[in-house]
Design a protein around this motif. Structure first.
Motif, short mmCIF file in Angstrom:
data_model
loop_
_atom_site.label_atom_id
_atom_site.label_comp_id
_atom_site.label_asym_id
_atom_site.label_seq_id
_atom_site.Cartn_x
_atom_site.Cartn_y
_atom_site.Cartn_z
N ALA A 193 12.02 3.74 -11.73
CA ALA A 193 13.16 4.63 -11.50
C ALA A 193 13.11 5.28 -10.12
CB ALA A 193 13.22 5.69 -12.59
N SER A 194 12.46 4.64 -9.18
CA SER A 194 12.37 5.18 -7.82
C SER A 194 13.69 5.00 -7.08
CB SER A 194 11.26 4.48 -7.04
OG SER A 194 10.00 4.69 -7.62
N ARG A 195 13.95 5.91 -6.15
CA ARG A 195 15.12 5.79 -5.28
C ARG A 195 14.97 4.54 -4.43
NH1 ARG A 195 16.75 7.98 -0.16
NH2 ARG A 195 18.98 8.47 -0.13
N PHE A 196 16.10 3.88 -4.14
CA PHE A 196 16.07 2.66 -3.35
C PHE A 196 15.99 3.03 -1.86
CE2 PHE A 196 17.61 1.19 -7.36
CZ PHE A 196 17.11 -0.10 -7.48
N ALA A 197 14.75 3.21 -1.41
CA ALA A 197 14.47 3.56 -0.02
C ALA A 197 13.29 2.73 0.46
CB ALA A 197 14.17 5.05 0.12
N GLU A 198 13.11 2.65 1.76
CA GLU A 198 12.13 1.75 2.35
C GLU A 198 10.73 1.96 1.79
OE1 GLU A 198 11.17 -1.49 4.39
OE2 GLU A 198 13.16 -0.60 4.64
N ASP A 199 10.32 3.22 1.62
CA ASP A 199 8.93 3.49 1.23
C ASP A 199 8.69 3.32 -0.27
OD1 ASP A 199 10.46 5.73 0.58
OD2 ASP A 199 8.77 7.10 0.81
N LYS A 200 9.71 2.98 -1.05
CA LYS A 200 9.53 2.83 -2.49
C LYS A 200 9.13 1.41 -2.90
CE LYS A 200 10.35 7.12 -3.27
NZ LYS A 200 9.21 8.02 -3.65
N GLY A 201 9.14 0.48 -1.97
CA GLY A 201 8.54 -0.82 -2.21
C GLY A 201 9.32 -1.78 -3.08
N HIS A 202 10.64 -1.62 -3.19
CA HIS A 202 11.39 -2.50 -4.08
C HIS A 202 11.35 -3.97 -3.64
CE1 HIS A 202 13.20 1.35 -5.39
NE2 HIS A 202 13.29 0.73 -6.55
N LYS A 203 11.32 -4.21 -2.34
CA LYS A 203 11.32 -5.59 -1.87
C LYS A 203 10.09 -6.34 -2.39
CE LYS A 203 11.71 -8.51 2.24
NZ LYS A 203 10.67 -9.44 1.75
N TYR A 204 8.93 -5.73 -2.24
CA TYR A 204 7.75 -6.44 -2.72
C TYR A 204 7.66 -6.41 -4.25
CZ TYR A 204 3.83 -3.49 -4.37
OH TYR A 204 2.98 -2.72 -5.12
N LEU A 205 8.25 -5.41 -4.87
CA LEU A 205 8.30 -5.38 -6.33
C LEU A 205 9.09 -6.59 -6.86
CD1 LEU A 205 7.77 -4.01 -9.05
CD2 LEU A 205 9.80 -2.59 -8.65
N ILE A 206 10.23 -6.88 -6.25
CA ILE A 206 11.03 -8.04 -6.67
C ILE A 206 10.27 -9.33 -6.39
CG2 ILE A 206 13.19 -9.28 -6.35
CD1 ILE A 206 13.34 -6.52 -7.79
N ASP A 207 9.59 -9.41 -5.26
CA ASP A 207 8.75 -10.58 -4.99
C ASP A 207 7.67 -10.73 -6.06
OD1 ASP A 207 10.11 -11.29 -2.69
OD2 ASP A 207 8.78 -10.19 -1.35
N SER A 208 7.14 -9.62 -6.53
CA SER A 208 6.13 -9.65 -7.59
C SER A 208 6.70 -10.21 -8.89
CB SER A 208 5.57 -8.24 -7.83
OG SER A 208 5.05 -7.68 -6.65
N VAL A 209 7.93 -9.81 -9.19
CA VAL A 209 8.58 -10.32 -10.41
C VAL A 209 8.76 -11.83 -10.32
CG1 VAL A 209 10.73 -10.27 -11.74
CG2 VAL A 209 9.70 -8.13 -10.96
#
Length: 367
Positions: A193-209
């Motif tokens: 539930a993190s805000r979609f910002a650069e330091d929240k790591g969503h890009k690598y999280l999606i790569d992890s999925v």
């Protein structure tokens, strides 16, 4: 004790939750009469006004805004304020400058980040340090960073963020999340539930999925709650990788308990964390956690606590491996779930935090 909580931007993130928590519990215990001042309004102003807290805007244009300092000093005189509790450098400096115009007030500063300041800021911190009364770091690495940033260590207390266990009690049957998304009860659900910002790591999280889909046949869904500037790029990444069936976006939500209770695991992928409210809330609701080994996350998730796994930031293999373990080892999942609530009770319980914070207030007033 009359305490003025001072915040530059009164939005909807973790710092705002921290302020709201202190106002609610310290006033309920009869220890504090709360007031609130801010520069930019938002959801927190609405919530505090609904609680009957007097609120006032003070324009703070920069860290060394002397006009703002005079206005703040006059407001403190009008409300007969004993102490200002502030949270970011702009309002912190403003409060310290206000002491020149109102000799009564004392200042407590809570640092919510583990970030190094630049050279000029470190110099100005050392200059302002002589005006400081007390400081709070929300994690151990936060205290270390405050000292490195130029503040006196003997005035810094470590007080972990905390939550009310009773507020997060309940079970899976209390949640509507799975019905909302059309997910079966046996499907494994992970929540971030993190805000979609650069330091929240969503890009690598999606790569992890994506890596996880290549390593397990167990059906799962990653639910992403929140908004922010990188929401649309993250959606595009999910579409590009063909992950629409296992990654769901649900927007900004206020019903966090509902989301926690409908999930099996909470995931934190941030580059910068002091001590995340989302992590400890999720644990209070009974969720084990995967978190990056950054900032104060290791104060929460560690071998002693046994409530989850730490992973290397920006390492999809590390994150995917941790996810796979929770997916495929039900006994490990159950053990971490049991330890999650115990960890909150032992180290991150709201009444302990509030008593410790009030102790800092008293120290600031009387030392």
């Amino acid at each position: 004790m009359k305490v003025l909580y001072l915040l530059n931007f009164a939005g909807k993130a973790g710092t705002e939750r921290y302020v709201e928590t202190l106002v609610k519990y310290l006033s309920a215990d009869g220890l504090v009469q709360p007031y609130f001042a801010y520069n930019e309004g938002g959801l927190l102003v609405e919530r505090l006004e609904a609680m009957g807290v007097p609120c006032r805007r003070v324009e703070m244009r920069s860290r060394f805004d002397k006009q703002a300092a005079r206005e703040l000093a006059a407001l403190c005189q009008e409300w007969d304020i004993d102490l200002i509790h502030c949270h970011y450098l702009r309002e912190h400096y403003t409060a310290l400058l206000a002491k020149k115009y109102n000799k009564k007030i004392r200042v407590v500063y809570t640092n919510h980040f583990v970030l190094a300041n630049d050279f000029i800021t470190r110099l100005s911190n050392r200059m302002m340090d002589k005006r400081q009364d007390q400081m709070i770091a929300v994690c151990n690495k936060g205290k270390e960073q405050l000292i490195a940033n130029g503040w006196s260590g003997d005035r810094i207390q470590v007080i972990f963020n905390a939550v009310d266990l009773d507020a997060w009690a309940g079970g899976r049957a209390d949640s509507t999340l799975r019905a909302e998304l059309g997910l079966d009860e046996d499907r494994f659900v992970m929540l971030c539930a993190s805000r979609f910002a650069e330091d929240k790591g969503h890009k690598y999280l999606i790569d992890s999925v994506k890596r996880l889909t290549e390593r397990t046949d167990r059906p799962f869904t990653l639910v992403l709650a929140g908004d922010g500037p990188l929401l649309e790029p993250t959606k595009a990444q999910v579409a590009e990788l063909g992950l629409e069936d296992c990654v769901k976006f649900i927007g900004f939500r206020k019903d966090m308990k509902n989301l926690y209770k409908g999930s099996d695991l909470y995931v934190n992928s941030s580059q910068h964390e002091a001590l995340s409210f989302l992590i400890i809330e999720a644990m209070a609701a009974g969720l084990p956690v995967i978190a990056t080994d950054m900032g104060g996350n290791s104060d929460i998730v560690n071998d002693e606590a046994g409530c989850g796994l730490l992973v290397e930031y920006d390492n999809p293999d590390s994150m995917a491996g941790a996810m796979k373990r929770f997916l495929e080892e039900p006994e490990f999942l159950a053990r971490c779930r049991e330890n999650a609530r115990k960890t909150i009770e032992d180290k991150f319980e709201i009444h302990k935090m509030c008593r410790a914070t009030y102790g800092v207030y008293e120290k600031a007033l009387h030392d």
